[in-house]
Motif scaffolding. Structure first.
Motif, PDB file in Angstrom:
ATOM      1  N   LYS A   1       0.829  -1.209   0.000  1.00 28.28           N
ATOM      2  CA  LYS A   1       0.000   0.000   0.000  1.00 28.28           C
ATOM      3  C   LYS A   1       0.860   1.254   0.000  1.00 28.28           C
ATOM      4  O   LYS A   1       0.534   2.228  -0.681  1.00 28.28           O
ATOM      5  N   MET A   2       1.970   1.224   0.749  1.00 28.02           N
ATOM      6  CA  MET A   2       2.854   2.394   0.761  1.00 28.02           C
ATOM      7  C   MET A   2       3.458   2.645  -0.618  1.00 28.02           C
ATOM      8  O   MET A   2       3.551   3.788  -1.060  1.00 28.02           O
ATOM      9  N   PHE A   3       3.874   1.587  -1.301  1.00 26.52           N
ATOM     10  CA  PHE A   3       4.402   1.775  -2.652  1.00 26.52           C
ATOM     11  C   PHE A   3       3.310   2.274  -3.596  1.00 26.52           C
ATOM     12  O   PHE A   3       3.562   3.110  -4.464  1.00 26.52           O
ATOM     13  N   GLU A   4       2.097   1.758  -3.415  1.00 35.58           N
ATOM     14  CA  GLU A   4       0.993   2.179  -4.271  1.00 35.58           C
ATOM     15  C   GLU A   4       0.715   3.676  -4.113  1.00 35.58           C
ATOM     16  O   GLU A   4       0.535   4.395  -5.101  1.00 35.58           O
ATOM     17  N   VAL A   5       0.702   4.153  -2.859  1.00 39.93           N
ATOM     18  CA  VAL A   5       0.389   5.564  -2.601  1.00 39.93           C
ATOM     19  C   VAL A   5       1.604   6.458  -2.804  1.00 39.93           C
ATOM     20  O   VAL A   5       1.544   7.476  -3.513  1.00 39.93           O
ATOM     21  N   ASN A   6       2.722   6.102  -2.160  1.00 44.93           N
ATOM     22  CA  ASN A   6       3.883   6.991  -2.123  1.00 44.93           C
ATOM     23  C   ASN A   6       4.640   7.063  -3.443  1.00 44.93           C
ATOM     24  O   ASN A   6       5.256   8.094  -3.738  1.00 44.93           O
ATOM     25  N   ALA A   7       4.601   5.991  -4.223  1.00 46.51           N
ATOM     26  CA  ALA A   7       5.403   5.952  -5.448  1.00 46.51           C
ATOM     27  C   ALA A   7       4.555   5.809  -6.719  1.00 46.51           C
ATOM     28  O   ALA A   7       4.622   6.653  -7.609  1.00 46.51           O
ATOM     29  N   ILE A   8       3.736   4.768  -6.791  1.00 50.47           N
ATOM     30  CA  ILE A   8       3.015   4.505  -8.042  1.00 50.47           C
ATOM     31  C   ILE A   8       1.990   5.601  -8.339  1.00 50.47           C
ATOM     32  O   ILE A   8       1.929   6.121  -9.461  1.00 50.47           O
ATOM     33  N   ALA A   9       1.185   5.960  -7.344  1.00 43.68           N
ATOM     34  CA  ALA A   9       0.188   7.022  -7.559  1.00 43.68           C
ATOM     35  C   ALA A   9       0.866   8.353  -7.843  1.00 43.68           C
ATOM     36  O   ALA A   9       0.381   9.155  -8.656  1.00 43.68           O
ATOM     37  N   LEU A  10       1.992   8.613  -7.178  1.00 43.91           N
ATOM     38  CA  LEU A  10       2.749   9.843  -7.423  1.00 43.91           C
ATOM     39  C   LEU A  10       3.232   9.901  -8.867  1.00 43.91           C
ATOM     40  O   LEU A  10       3.097  10.933  -9.545  1.00 43.91           O
TER      41      LEU A  10
END
Length: 247
Positions: free
Chosen positions: A109-118
């Motif tokens: 979830k952190m990668f999804e929000v912090n990196a991928i969504a960014l």
């Protein structure tokens, strides 16, 4: 005195509270039309109670992981204003776990929000900015991306991805005069930090040469510089705001 962001249109994610709210308020104070984006609609109610002499703030409850919704929001903003000048990718998640105890669902979830969504938000916003041959994208990184931190392997890895995306984005978008920079704060005295995490990190404050936490407003000041024409020849930079910790 002319406002630094007069007639600029900005999107600030994670703007319901803390650093994001400070950035949105500062931008509006400097004359920008600001779309304050947050997942939690309740946290955006502060926008109902503020007024600015020239700038404006519009609340936008949005899940940045919903790619179709993000694209629709950016297109709506472009249609309403004719341009998009600033994107601040501030929204993010954090958790604290020692390496052997990492929760893989939290990690994903952190990668999804912090990196991928960014990265996706950068991509959609840059399409608008390319057509107008101008724009500023500001990503929120962290000092732990470069230094690491005990109990923050997952978080620091996502912020390392933010730095890499910033550097590569700056190289690709320079020909369109789109600036891409990142801010890498140390510890910031947000309400969440002071109420929930301060005891956990109280000893680390002694390691800060300035002897105190940064304020959200101080982070917003650097965002203002990167968003304004004062930084029109600055791109691909990772600016540390840490009170001297990295000296």
């Amino acid at each position: 005195m002319k406002e630094l962001l007069n007639n600029k249109v900005a999107i600030v994610t994670g703007a319901g509270r803390g650093i994001g709210r400070s950035i949105a308020e500062k931008f509006a104070t400097e004359g920008a039309i600001v779309y304050a984006v947050d997942l939690n609609e309740t946290d955006l109610h502060w926008t109902d109670d503020v007024q600015f002499e020239s700038g404006e703030v519009y609340a936008s409850a949005l899940d940045i992981c919903d790619f179709q919704a993000v694209k629709a929001e950016v297109m709506k903003i472009k249609k309403e204003n004719g341009h998009l000048d600033i994107l601040v990718n501030n929204a993010g998640l954090i958790s604290y776990e020692l390496f052997p105890m990492i929760d893989y669902e939290k990690l994903r979830k952190m990668f999804e929000v912090n990196a991928i969504a960014l990265i996706h938000f950068m991509m959609i916003a840059s399409r608008v900015m390319q057509r107008q041959k101008s724009g500023s994208i500001i990503n929120m990184a962290s000092q732990v991306a470069a230094k690491g931190a005990r109990g923050q392997l997952s978080y620091s890895a996502t912020k390392g991805a933010v730095i890499s995306a910033t550097l590569s984005g700056a190289k690709e978008l320079a020909e369109y005069h789109i600036r891409v920079n990142a801010i890498a704060p140390g510890m910031v005295g947000t309400d969440r930090f002071k109420n929930v995490l301060a005891e956990k990190f109280s000893q680390k404050i002694n390691d800060i040469p300035f002897g105190r936490l940064a304020t959200p407003d101080e982070i917003a000041d650097t965002c203002l510089y990167l968003a304004s024409d004062m930084s029109k020849y600055v791109t691909g930079q990772i600016i540390g705001i840490d009170g001297g910790v990295t000296l």
